[in-house]
Scaffold this motif. Structure first.
Motif, PDB file in Angstrom:
ATOM      1  N   UNK A 185      27.208 -27.649  75.351  1.00  0.00           N
ATOM      2  CA  UNK A 185      27.824 -28.644  76.230  1.00  0.00           C
ATOM      3  C   UNK A 185      29.098 -28.088  76.863  1.00  0.00           C
ATOM      4  N   UNK A 186      29.739 -27.193  76.145  1.00  0.00           N
ATOM      5  CA  UNK A 186      30.951 -26.599  76.688  1.00  0.00           C
ATOM      6  C   UNK A 186      30.625 -25.733  77.882  1.00  0.00           C
ATOM      7  N   UNK A 187      29.546 -24.980  77.738  1.00  0.00           N
ATOM      8  CA  UNK A 187      29.141 -24.118  78.851  1.00  0.00           C
ATOM      9  C   UNK A 187      28.948 -24.966  80.098  1.00  0.00           C
ATOM     10  N   UNK A 188      28.342 -26.111  79.931  1.00  0.00           N
ATOM     11  CA  UNK A 188      28.134 -27.006  81.070  1.00  0.00           C
ATOM     12  C   UNK A 188      29.471 -27.528  81.587  1.00  0.00           C
ATOM     13  N   UNK A 189      30.342 -27.868  80.632  1.00  0.00           N
ATOM     14  CA  UNK A 189      31.636 -28.439  81.021  1.00  0.00           C
ATOM     15  C   UNK A 189      32.482 -27.429  81.776  1.00  0.00           C
ATOM     16  N   UNK A 190      32.297 -26.124  81.470  1.00  0.00           N
ATOM     17  CA  UNK A 190      33.173 -25.128  82.084  1.00  0.00           C
ATOM     18  C   UNK A 190      32.832 -24.880  83.544  1.00  0.00           C
ATOM     19  N   UNK A 191      31.659 -25.292  83.973  1.00  0.00           N
ATOM     20  CA  UNK A 191      31.301 -25.064  85.371  1.00  0.00           C
ATOM     21  C   UNK A 191      32.292 -25.742  86.319  1.00  0.00           C
ATOM     22  N   UNK A 192      32.580 -27.059  86.139  1.00  0.00           N
ATOM     23  CA  UNK A 192      33.597 -27.642  87.027  1.00  0.00           C
ATOM     24  C   UNK A 192      34.972 -26.999  86.846  1.00  0.00           C
ATOM     25  N   UNK A 193      35.273 -26.516  85.637  1.00  0.00           N
ATOM     26  CA  UNK A 193      36.581 -25.884  85.427  1.00  0.00           C
ATOM     27  C   UNK A 193      36.736 -24.658  86.321  1.00  0.00           C
ATOM     28  N   UNK A 194      35.632 -23.910  86.425  1.00  0.00           N
ATOM     29  CA  UNK A 194      35.684 -22.709  87.259  1.00  0.00           C
ATOM     30  C   UNK A 194      36.092 -23.062  88.679  1.00  0.00           C
ATOM     31  N   UNK A 195      35.563 -24.197  89.149  1.00  0.00           N
ATOM     32  CA  UNK A 195      35.888 -24.605  90.515  1.00  0.00           C
ATOM     33  C   UNK A 195      37.343 -25.051  90.654  1.00  0.00           C
ATOM     34  N   UNK A 196      37.919 -25.457  89.520  1.00  0.00           N
ATOM     35  CA  UNK A 196      39.293 -25.965  89.571  1.00  0.00           C
ATOM     36  C   UNK A 196      40.330 -24.854  89.456  1.00  0.00           C
ATOM     37  N   UNK A 197      39.860 -23.649  89.096  1.00  0.00           N
ATOM     38  CA  UNK A 197      40.804 -22.534  89.016  1.00  0.00           C
ATOM     39  C   UNK A 197      41.231 -22.150  90.423  1.00  0.00           C
ATOM     40  N   UNK A 238      27.438 -15.380  77.358  1.00  0.00           N
ATOM     41  CA  UNK A 238      27.714 -16.722  77.842  1.00  0.00           C
ATOM     42  C   UNK A 238      29.081 -17.180  77.348  1.00  0.00           C
ATOM     43  N   UNK A 239      29.350 -16.936  76.058  1.00  0.00           N
ATOM     44  CA  UNK A 239      30.599 -17.463  75.520  1.00  0.00           C
ATOM     45  C   UNK A 239      31.811 -16.756  76.125  1.00  0.00           C
ATOM     46  N   UNK A 240      31.724 -15.451  76.398  1.00  0.00           N
ATOM     47  CA  UNK A 240      32.886 -14.807  77.041  1.00  0.00           C
ATOM     48  C   UNK A 240      33.063 -15.300  78.463  1.00  0.00           C
ATOM     49  N   UNK A 241      31.962 -15.568  79.140  1.00  0.00           N
ATOM     50  CA  UNK A 241      32.148 -16.045  80.516  1.00  0.00           C
ATOM     51  C   UNK A 241      32.711 -17.464  80.523  1.00  0.00           C
ATOM     52  N   UNK A 242      32.320 -18.271  79.564  1.00  0.00           N
ATOM     53  CA  UNK A 242      32.921 -19.609  79.451  1.00  0.00           C
ATOM     54  C   UNK A 242      34.408 -19.476  79.152  1.00  0.00           C
ATOM     55  N   UNK A 243      34.722 -18.595  78.220  1.00  0.00           N
ATOM     56  CA  UNK A 243      36.134 -18.377  77.854  1.00  0.00           C
ATOM     57  C   UNK A 243      36.920 -17.923  79.093  1.00  0.00           C
ATOM     58  N   UNK A 244      36.318 -17.039  79.844  1.00  0.00           N
ATOM     59  CA  UNK A 244      36.965 -16.537  81.064  1.00  0.00           C
ATOM     60  C   UNK A 244      37.272 -17.677  82.034  1.00  0.00           C
ATOM     61  N   UNK A 245      36.267 -18.548  82.242  1.00  0.00           N
ATOM     62  CA  UNK A 245      36.475 -19.666  83.174  1.00  0.00           C
ATOM     63  C   UNK A 245      37.576 -20.598  82.691  1.00  0.00           C
ATOM     64  N   UNK A 246      37.554 -20.848  81.395  1.00  0.00           N
ATOM     65  CA  UNK A 246      38.571 -21.764  80.863  1.00  0.00           C
ATOM     66  C   UNK A 246      39.970 -21.157  81.028  1.00  0.00           C
TER      67      UNK A 246
END
Lengths: 740, 193
Positions: free
Chosen positions: A15-27, B5-13
């Motif tokens: 679910x986090x992976x999904x949640x991070x998609x909008x975050x990427x756009x907010x960077x 996947x987890x590093x790319x998520x971490x990167x985005x965050x």
């Protein structure tokens, strides 16, 4: 906040992976980092020497080079091509790097959303800062007239704003460099010799040097010290008048521990002795001076006995000084001094110094007062302002230096008479520490409708700004074009031109004053009158008559040098034309007489020291430039506090010991805000207490300098106003030293 | 695959958090941003101050101004002193100045990994830039380099910075951001296995 998960577990959850998609756009869309070819680590190749720096840690303006690596200034050095300071720079010059990278520096335009004196800052855009400043100033100008805006400028960066505000029609401009420093000297010499002397006495080639309170060595300007030390090395006899055993006094052949405030009497007695013994330059006086008989007559009462009593020095010392000067005429340096606003009777003392110089014939000769010649430069200016009738407050002081006496502006602000002053602008000046009687300055700052400050650092004055603008430092900007001659006038005559050029790129949103003023001018309805589009254009116009440009100067490693002319007159020439009314050196001045002041130098006593007190005298530290450098970590480390000098017998009576923590209380019961360390010494008169100026800042944003040492200005509640010039005499206060 | 996947998520965050440390402006501090932050906090199982953070209405000029004043005080020019300038060399080895030796070394490190400052007058050790760099390494799945960068550059000063913000911040927003940055950048024991 306490996150119980581990990051690993968290990142693995789908679910986090999904949640991070909008975050990427907010960077942030744009990147702060870009791709470039890999450079091997550890290679510090490419340290570059950049030319064209002109120092402004003080106002002597030594020429610099900067060593820059990876865009970072790592070292400042004297420019080897310089014919002034050469490779040498002083401690402050070296510490310019610390100013450049001081984290306390101003970075962005700030708006005060709190109160003046207790500010709460909010970063705003330049657009907003300029719009608001311009609209507030316009409103005030419209309602009360352009003279309702007062400006306190200082230094090279303030030249253009000064011109601009004068152009808009306000005479209410006051520079500390004139009214609290050297203006009175310049005006006294103008009235005598027809030119401002600067510090242009040829000490390097003098046979005798007289310093009246000047404390060279503690007052450090590189080429000036080179001249002084060269003179001493060549065997010049040094005479120092100072109530304190200063660095200069320690090198003196004759140290006159004079009672403060009596120098004019001493100089009068010396002149009388020279005239009585016939030891003056009769030919120069006859051919180039006016009013010798009136001067002689005025000195009738200036006997050695009278002066000895007045100045509290041995009579023999007065005769010894006069005879030493007389024996070495005309090759003597009567140093004009620099900070000369002491008692509010200073015009007369400086006239006495100028007249002494003249009767010794010490002009245009080795060792004497000289007029260095530089290269002719171009001009770009806003043009003169037209002032409304009767709004010029300065006319009360007929010999005032440029601008308006500071006290007149402050008083008018406080009383509203003869008209209201509603805006204060400080541009590189810190009126809290330059002006005596701080409570009045603060009251004026609180009374006006609008306060704008431009500076490099937070200062005591910046706490009172409504809008605070960040300037570029001298290492990040173009501005000043300097011309002059080789440091030793006896060397092969040369002239130079140099321009201040940035050694590094400015960081954050710091701007130069031409840009700021032009942006304000556009918003205040003067856009069509702007004389130069940029600071670079200003510099180009200045350089043009010399056949130079910024590009050419860069090719020349920052300094253009050409053959010059000797500042000495031809041997045997004793007749000169000066720019006074009479074209002579005016020992007696009709112009001064017409204005109902004493036309020959006259001693005017200052207030006596009350019992139980000592006179507060201040001076300079070799590692600081007044309050400007208080926050410089490197300089602070060299001299973190300003010790109070107290006479040893006085200290013994009071039970005070060297190294005690002490505070000062003045005659009005005002106590210093901070304490400092006590220096107990026989090297100061019992009626005098001394400390270096520029310590004890109030602004907590100065994380290094705040509250360190004692602010002498906080104790200067009483002051004199020089009647001829309007300059502020500040050695008129008396203090007690008490244990902290 | 999961690792990537987890590093790319971490990167985005981390990129998201880097943006959060810039001067608050309505251009980015809007409902979308606050929704993103709130979903991140929710995923983390974090409830306590959520309402406080979301009480920063993106459309209240006053709330935005208060945050700007707080940002200025914390990170730019503050009274009595700037709480926590977000530049590494302030903290590194007692340098206490901007653009110190450690700033230059940070820049050298970027260079040695094929990156440079887009604006040469930026400071390489500005926290959002260091975070961006970390995110770039992670995006390229360079975990070892990311660990090295943290250990030698960001980590040594971030603790002192975090402490100052924790003690000095008057709003929960920056305290929480700093904890999030810590959580998403610090080394974990588990990391090492």
């Amino acid at each position: 906040m306490n996150i119980k998960l581990t990051r690993r577990k968290f990142l693995h959850s789908a679910s986090v992976a999904a949640a991070s998609v909008p975050l990427a756009r907010l960077a942030r869309a744009e990147n702060g980092l870009v791709k470039k070819p890999v450079t091997a680590p550890g290679s510090y190749a490419g340290t570059e020497t950049r030319y064209g720096g002109v120092c402004e840690m003080c106002f002597w303006r030594c020429q610099l080079v900067g060593k820059v690596r990876n865009g970072r200034l790592i070292k400042l050095e004297g420019n080897p091509k310089s014919i002034e300071n050469g490779k040498s720079i002083c401690a402050r010059g070296n510490a310019g790097i610390q100013l450049l990278y001081d984290p306390d520096r101003l970075k962005y335009p700030l708006k005060n959303v709190g109160e003046r004196g207790a500010p709460k800052w909010k970063r705003i855009s330049w657009e907003e800062a300029l719009d608001e400043t311009a609209s507030r100033l316009k409103e005030i100008q419209k309602k009360y007239g352009p003279h309702a805006v007062a400006l306190f400028p200082h230094g090279a960066s303030a030249f253009y704003p000064l011109q601009y505000f004068e152009f808009t029609g306000t005479p209410n401009i006051s520079e500390a460099s004139f009214y609290q420093c050297r203006g009175v000297r310049d005006m006294a010499y103008m009235s005598t010799f027809g030119f401002a002397p600067g510090e242009n006495v040829d000490m390097a080639n003098a046979k005798a040097i007289l310093l009246v309170g000047t404390h060279l060595g503690e007052n450090v300007h590189v080429s000036h010290l080179k001249q002084y030390l060269k003179g001493l090395e060549n065997g010049a006899k040094l005479i120092v008048l100072d109530p304190r055993f200063s660095a200069a006094a320690s090198k003196a052949h004759i140290w006159v521990a004079i009672k403060p405030g009596t120098d004019t009497a001493f100089l009068q007695a010396v002149m009388k002795r020279l005239i009585d013994t016939g030891k003056y330059d009769k030919e120069f006086v006859a051919k180039s001076c006016l009013g010798f008989e009136e001067l002689k007559e005025s000195l009738a009462e200036a006997t050695p006995e009278w002066a000895a009593k007045t100045c509290d020095v041995p009579k023999e010392q007065i005769l010894q000084v006069a005879d030493l000067l007389g024996a070495n005429l005309p090759n003597v340096s009567i140093h004009p001094g620099r900070h000369t606003t002491w008692y509010g009777n200073d015009f007369q003392r400086l006239r006495a110094q100028a007249c002494l110089t003249a009767i010794l014939g010490a002009y245009g000769v080795p060792g004497g007062l000289i007029q260095p010649k530089g290269v002719k430069l171009g001009k770009a200016s806003w043009g003169h302002g037209v002032f409304a009738e009767d709004c010029d407050l300065s006319t009360f002081w007929p010999f005032h230096p440029p601008g308006t006496p500071t006290e007149a502006i402050r008083e008018t602000t406080l009383t509203g008479k003869p008209y209201p002053i509603k805006a204060w602008i400080a541009w590189g000046q810190n009126p809290i520490q330059t002006l005596p009687n701080q409570p009045e300055t603060i009251a004026a700052l609180k009374k006006v409708d609008f306060v704008m400050v431009t500076d490099i650092m937070p200062m005591d004055i910046t706490m009172y700004a409504d809008i605070l603008l960040p300037g570029k430092s001298y290492l990040e900007r173009y501005d000043y074009v300097k011309t002059g001659m080789q440091w030793n006038p006896a060397d092969k005559p040369q002239q130079f031109v140099t321009a201040r050029m940035p050694l590094v790129e400015p960081m954050f949103e710091r701007r130069d004053s031409v840009w700021i003023v032009n942006e304000l001018a556009k918003r205040m309805g003067y856009g069509d009158k702007i004389p130069v589009a940029s600071i670079e254009e200003h510099v180009e116009i200045r350089l043009e008559p010399a056949g130079l440009s910024i590009a050419k100067l860069k090719e020349m490693e920052g300094i253009f040098i050409k053959e010059g002319t000797s500042p000495y007159a031809e041997a045997g020439q004793r007749a000169f034309e000066f720019s006074t009314d009479s074209e002579k050196v005016e020992l007696y001045s009709e112009q001064i007489d017409d204005n109902e002041f004493s036309p020959v130098p006259t001693y005017i006593p200052t207030g006596e020291v009350p019992a139980g007190y000592a006179r507060l005298v201040y001076g300079r530290s070799p590692v600081h430039s007044f309050s400007r450098t208080q926050n410089n970590t490197w300089l602070h480390h060299e001299m973190p506090e300003n010790p109070v000098w107290l006479n040893d017998s006085v200290a013994a009576k009071q039970g005070l010991k060297d190294g005690d923590r002490v505070m000062l209380i003045n005659q009005d019961g005002v106590k210093s805000r901070n304490s400092t360390i006590l220096k107990v010494t026989p090297g100061i008169r019992a009626d005098t207490v001394y400390l270096a100026h520029g310590y004890g800042a109030m602004n907590p944003e100065l994380t290094v300098g705040k509250g360190q040492g004692i602010d002498d200005q906080g104790l200067i509640t009483k002051f004199g106003i020089d009647p001829e010039t309007g300059a502020t005499g500040m050695r008129t206060n008396f203090v007690k030293v008490v244990k902290a | 695959m999961v690792e990537t996947l987890s590093t790319s998520v971490q990167s985005e965050i981390i990129r998201f958090l880097a943006r959060s440390l810039e001067y608050p402006q309505s251009t980015w501090l809007n409902h979308h941003y606050l929704d993103g932050l709130s979903s991140l906090l929710t995923e983390l199982g974090y409830q306590n101050d959520l309402t406080e953070i979301l009480a920063l209405p993106a459309d209240s000029a006053e709330a935005l101004e208060n945050l700007q004043i707080e940002y200025t005080r914390l990170f730019i020019n503050g009274i009595p002193a700037t709480v926590a300038p977000p530049y590494g060399s302030i903290y590194h080895h007692g340098e206490g100045m901007l653009n110190g030796r450690s700033t230059e070394k940070t820049l050298e490190y970027y260079h040695s990994h094929g990156f440079d400052l887009a604006d040469p007058s930026d400071l390489a050790d500005y926290l959002p830039l260091e975070l961006e760099f970390l995110a770039l390494l992670l995006a390229e799945n360079k975990e070892a380099e990311a660990r090295e960068f943290y250990q030698e550059y960001l980590g040594p000063w971030f603790g002192a910075f975090r402490q100052r913000v924790r003690e000095g911040s008057r709003v929960p927003f920056y305290r929480i951001l700093i904890e999030l940055i810590d959580f998403f950048t610090k080394e974990e024991d588990e990391y090492e296995h």
